[in-house]
Enzyme design. Structure first.
Site, PDB file in Angstrom:
ATOM      1  N   SER A 143       0.728  -1.446   0.035  1.00 10.25           N
ATOM      2  CA  SER A 143       0.356   0.509  -0.462  1.00 10.25           C
ATOM      3  C   SER A 143       1.119   1.113  -0.141  1.00 10.25           C
ATOM      4  O   SER A 143       2.011   1.685   1.094  1.00 10.25           O
ATOM      5  CB  SER A 143      -0.757  -0.236   1.028  1.00 10.25           C
TER       6      SER A 143
ATOM      7  N   PHE B 216      -1.130  -8.335   0.078  1.00  4.00           N
ATOM      8  CA  PHE B 216      -2.151  -8.110   0.173  1.00  4.00           C
ATOM      9  C   PHE B 216      -2.973  -6.911  -0.190  1.00  4.00           C
ATOM     10  O   PHE B 216      -3.573  -6.741  -1.075  1.00  4.00           O
ATOM     11  CB  PHE B 216      -2.186  -7.751   1.738  1.00  4.00           C
ATOM     12  N   CYS B 217      -2.002  -5.359  -0.102  1.00  7.85           N
ATOM     13  CA  CYS B 217      -2.877  -4.725  -0.810  1.00  7.85           C
ATOM     14  C   CYS B 217      -1.629  -3.965  -1.099  1.00  7.85           C
ATOM     15  O   CYS B 217      -0.318  -3.633  -0.855  1.00  7.85           O
ATOM     16  CB  CYS B 217      -3.265  -3.546  -0.094  1.00  7.85           C
ATOM     17  N   PRO B 218      -1.658  -3.085  -2.687  1.00  5.33           N
ATOM     18  CA  PRO B 218      -3.048  -3.299  -3.659  1.00  5.33           C
ATOM     19  C   PRO B 218      -3.183  -5.037  -3.945  1.00  5.33           C
ATOM     20  O   PRO B 218      -4.422  -5.439  -4.366  1.00  5.33           O
ATOM     21  CB  PRO B 218      -2.646  -2.108  -4.674  1.00  5.33           C
TER      22      PRO B 218
END
Lengths: 377, 80
Positions: free
Chosen positions: A294, B16-18
């Site tokens: 992220s 897991f993210c993105p």
């Protein structure tokens, strides 16, 4: 003297600089260590607040602080952006022409939105990723009384929860104005669920359905036709809108592309040591890494913590002391309530049902952030 | 497998993210047509989702292999 140079005065760079300054205070005072921060701006900008500016819950001036006021006194801070990275010489060259040598370099230059990659998006789409665009969106929303709002998501983008947050906050905004029956919200997302995190998607989809928010997955923006007011996808579908709100694709900073340091400004970074690939003394922190993780403030924060530990370890003991484990923590605003997702490389998130307490904690954190920036929280 | 000019590798293990598919979407914007990509993923769902998306948008899924706990998904970019 050991020179640590930090390029970038955003969240990661600032937290790192203050953490190092606190722990290497004696070395800095004696002249054994020098910490220099080079930034393009005299101000520190709290970007997560832009979401609240767009819906009128914060004002833009609340998002800024004088950068020097946040930094420990031993940090040498200069508003003099780097224009050249001469890594073989272990130097950076600033806009002023000054050459700064380093023993350890940390590149924490962040990311920027890139609306131009989708034809028609900059011209016809709204967003909230800059102060100007957030204020413009706020004006548009105030004048919007009926019709269909489409939220469309580009990749990669920073703040992975922003697509969901703006959607839920828009619902709450129009509900508060008594316009829920007049304003329809349609959410689109690039993969085949409503969020990249599977558990977050499993939580979010029913929350959307409960609120009457429709959604379409496998939707990657291809172009915006502002005359017909439709947004078309790579997957072959199109959606009509009255107001299009984009979470745009992002790039790293232009200076990195100019210095041929990474495609689109994303620096090739080791996912555990945070070293720039091929450069033992150069580290990368925050959005500008190419790590598949992220692009979020908390990512920068936790990476900064790891880098601080390791730089102190290198200076005092000649060794790094730990690896970055992929930790990320993101609040998810859902209107009057909120939840959060916390995960790392090995452990996926398991979001709990949203609560008012978490919502109020997020609002409190919008104020407490300045303690984090100063390395106190 | 065709002769490869340069195969881009996306190591999305533990991502897991993105997530692997979104990482792939980003990379496909960066590489030329006819280039190949290998995605490494520890997410079983990717082995299903990525080929499904490739078919939707017109890229070529070459094959998928599972080696221990890691899925290796091979594909070729077929259009701009």
């Amino acid at each position: 003297m050991t020179n640590i140079v930090i390029v970038g005065g955003g969240m990661g760079g600032t937290i790192l600089a203050n953490n190092l300054a606190r722990r290497l205070k004696e070395e800095c005072r004696s002249g054994a260590v020098k910490i220099t921060m080079l930034s393009a701006s005299p101000r520190h900008f709290y970007q997560p607040g832009l979401l609240y500016v767009a819906v009128g819950k914060m004002t833009a001036p609340e998002l800024y602080r004088d950068q020097a006021s946040l930094l420990d006194s031993v940090i040498q801070f200069r508003v003099d952006p780097v224009v050249t990275f001469a890594l073989k010489e272990q130097q950076v060259v600033c806009q002023s022409g000054q050459v700064v040598s380093y023993d350890y370099l940390v590149i924490a230059t962040g990311s920027r939105m890139h609306m131009d990659g989708i034809p028609g998006l900059a011209e016809y789409g709204e967003t909230f990723y800059t102060e100007a665009s957030a204020l413009q969106l706020y004006q548009r929303l105030q004048q919007f009384n009926s019709g269909k709002i489409v939220v469309a998501v580009g990749v990669p983008h920073k703040c992975p929860m922003a697509p969901l947050e703006i959607t839920f906050m828009l619902h709450e905004y129009f509900k508060n104005r008594g316009l829920s029956d007049c304003v329809k919200i349609h959410y689109t997302y690039p993969i085949n669920r409503v969020h990249g995190l599977e558990n977050v998607a499993k939580w979010a989809a029913p929350e959307m359905e409960k609120r009457g928010i429709t959604y379409e997955t496998f939707f990657n923006m291809k172009e915006v036709d502002g005359v017909k007011k439709v947004v078309r996808s790579e997957e072959g579908s199109e959606v009509a809108y009255d107001l299009l709100i984009a979470i745009p694709a992002h790039k790293g900073m232009q200076v990195l592309e100019d210095n041929k340091l990474g495609t689109n400004g994303w620096l090739p970074t080791n996912r555990t040591t945070l070293q720039l690939e091929g450069h033992e003394r150069v580290f990368v922190c925050g959005d500008t890494t190419n790590i598949p993780i992220s692009k979020a403030g908390s990512t920068a924060h936790f990476q900064a913590d790891t880098l601080a530990d390791n730089l102190v370890g290198l200076i005092r003991h000649g060794t790094t002391v730990r690896e970055y484990d992929g930790k990320v923590f993101c609040f998810i605003e859902a209107g009057k309530e909120a939840t959060y997702a916390m995960f790392d490389y090995k452990n996926p998130p398991e979001p709990r049902p949203p609560t008012r307490a978490i919502h109020w904690f997020k609002l409190a954190y919008n104020k407490l952030y300045w303690l984090s920036a100063r390395g106190l929280l | 497998m065709s002769n490869i000019r340069e195969r881009r590798i996306i190591d999305a293990r533990g991502s897991f993210c993105p997530g692997p598919l979104m990482e792939l979407i980003v990379v496909l914007k960066e590489i030329p047509v006819e280039d190949e990509v290998e995605v490494l993923s520890t997410d079983q769902g990717s082995a299903r989702d990525i080929p499904e998306w490739l078919k939707k948008v017109g890229h070529l899924h070459l094959k998928t292999e599972q080696i221990n706990e890691v899925w290796h998904i091979f594909l070729k970019k077929m259009k701009p």
